[in-house]
Design an enzyme around this catalytic site. Structure first.
Site, PDB file in Angstrom:
ATOM      1  N   GLY A 228      40.595 -18.618  24.281  1.00 40.34           N
ATOM      2  CA  GLY A 228      40.462 -19.083  22.910  1.00 40.34           C
ATOM      3  C   GLY A 228      41.527 -20.090  22.539  1.00 40.34           C
ATOM      4  O   GLY A 228      41.779 -21.044  23.280  1.00 40.34           O
ATOM      5  N   GLY A 231      44.245 -21.323  24.949  1.00 34.57           N
ATOM      6  CA  GLY A 231      43.981 -22.269  26.021  1.00 34.57           C
ATOM      7  C   GLY A 231      43.243 -21.669  27.214  1.00 34.57           C
ATOM      8  O   GLY A 231      42.611 -20.629  27.126  1.00 34.57           O
ATOM      9  N   ASP A 261      30.838 -22.534  28.238  1.00 37.41           N
ATOM     10  CA  ASP A 261      29.842 -23.201  29.061  1.00 37.41           C
ATOM     11  C   ASP A 261      30.272 -24.630  29.386  1.00 37.41           C
ATOM     12  O   ASP A 261      30.048 -25.126  30.499  1.00 37.41           O
ATOM     13  CB  ASP A 261      28.495 -23.213  28.345  1.00 37.41           C
ATOM     14  CG  ASP A 261      28.032 -21.810  27.975  1.00 37.41           C
ATOM     15  OD1 ASP A 261      28.317 -20.874  28.752  1.00 37.41           O
ATOM     16  OD2 ASP A 261      27.412 -21.649  26.909  1.00 37.41           O
TER      17      ASP A 261
END
Length: 327
Positions: A228, A231, A261
């Site tokens: 998140g 990093g 993704d």
């Protein structure tokens, strides 16, 4: 040859055994237990693997999606995928393609996601998917396995996928969770890409360093961990005494749904070109993930991703002796 020409000459095959028709809603404030009026959703052919394919295609690569689809939702999935730059090689089944729903709250920036599980596929669909995977491996420069497994699926599916790629000398990236993640590591894929919560849950280790080393010791070459706002972390069997950490210089507001993704697409595009440099891998994965946050729906990265890459700092930090992978 330019970088764009080189990208266009590489093919990435993405296997997504549990695709979905994605519906993304924007809501100006969500209050639990209350009625909300929303506009028409952004509807797309989706699922994690399709998101990976869209980002790879946006970057100039040939992206081939292999997935089972069925029912009315499957028809709409195909119709929307045909209008994209992604090449679809789908397997027809009577099992309806599932739906996922994302509700992005513009008041607090949070996104809530509701995912249907996906129905149990018949053996014939799995057999046909295997045939299509083997055919794609003959032309792919990288193979990606991405997303959850539908009900009743063999948890060794991604391990089998990695083994198939290894036998053909094709790099393989797997992004999944749970027991399937650990089983895939044993098959020796080039890379795994869990997020921090998936990594801890799959390995039973609370410490991220120790959890990643479990997968390295099992046989995978690189473990990328999305953290998140903290990093992206990369643990590599090529550099077992360290962890590479990439961070943007500021936290970006937006929709994080497709960030992981986009990171997988970044990893796959470099591996397809034969590049396993840890600094470049973790930097691109982090920058493309950040660029995805700036887009309204999953499966795209913001055109400023080169600037975000330039704003990404990279650190190589030593691992504590107790968690170092066997070298």
């Amino acid at each position: 040859m330019s970088a764009a020409d080189a990208a266009a000459r590489t093919a990435i095959a993405i296997v997504t055994p549990n695709p979905a028709l994605d519906l993304s809603y924007t809501v100006p404030g969500i209050t639990p237990g209350q009625t909300h009026r929303v506009g028409a959703p952004l509807v797309r052919a989706g699922g994690k693997g399709v998101n990976v394919a869209r980002v790879a295609a946006q970057a100039g690569h040939r992206a081939i999606v292999l997935a089972p689809v069925g029912g009315a939702t499957g028809d709409e999935f195909l119709a929307r995928l045909r209008g994209s730059t992604v090449e679809a090689r789908t397997v027809a089944t009577t099992v309806p393609t599932r739906r996922t729903m994302a509700f992005h709250d513009t008041a607090d920036g949070a996104t809530s996601i509701f995912n249907e599980p996906g129905g149990e596929l018949p053996d014939a669909a799995w057999d046909e998917l295997a045939v299509r995977i083997d055919a794609a491996l003959g032309e792919a420069d990288c193979l990606v396995g991405s997303g959850s497994l539908p009900a009743g699926a063999d948890e060794g599916f991604y391990a089998n996928l990695a083994a198939r790629a290894s036998r053909r000398g094709v790099p393989c990236v797997v992004d999944t969770s749970g027991p399937a993640l650990v089983r895939a590591a044993v098959a020796g894929p080039t890379a795994l890409k869990p997020n921090e919560h998936e990594l801890r849950a799959a390995t039973g280790r609370a410490d991220l360093d120790a959890a990643a080393v479990v997968l390295l010791d099992a046989g995978v070459r690189h473990v990328f961990v999305s953290c998140g706002e903290a990093g992206m972390r990369l643990y590599s069997a090529h550099d077992p005494g360290a962890v590479w950490v990439a961070r943007l210089d500021a936290v970006l507001a937006g929709n994080p749904t497709g960030a992981g993704d986009a990171a997988v697409a970044a990893i796959a595009t470099l591996l397809a070109a034969g590049n396993e440099d840890p600094r470049e891998l973790v930097a691109r994965a982090s920058a493309w993930a950040a660029a995805a946050v700036l887009m309204p729906g999953a499966g795209e990265i913001h055109p400023t991703h080169p600037q975000l890459l330039a704003r990404t700092s990279i650190e190589r930090l030593p691992l504590p002796d107790a968690t170092k992978a066997d070298s």
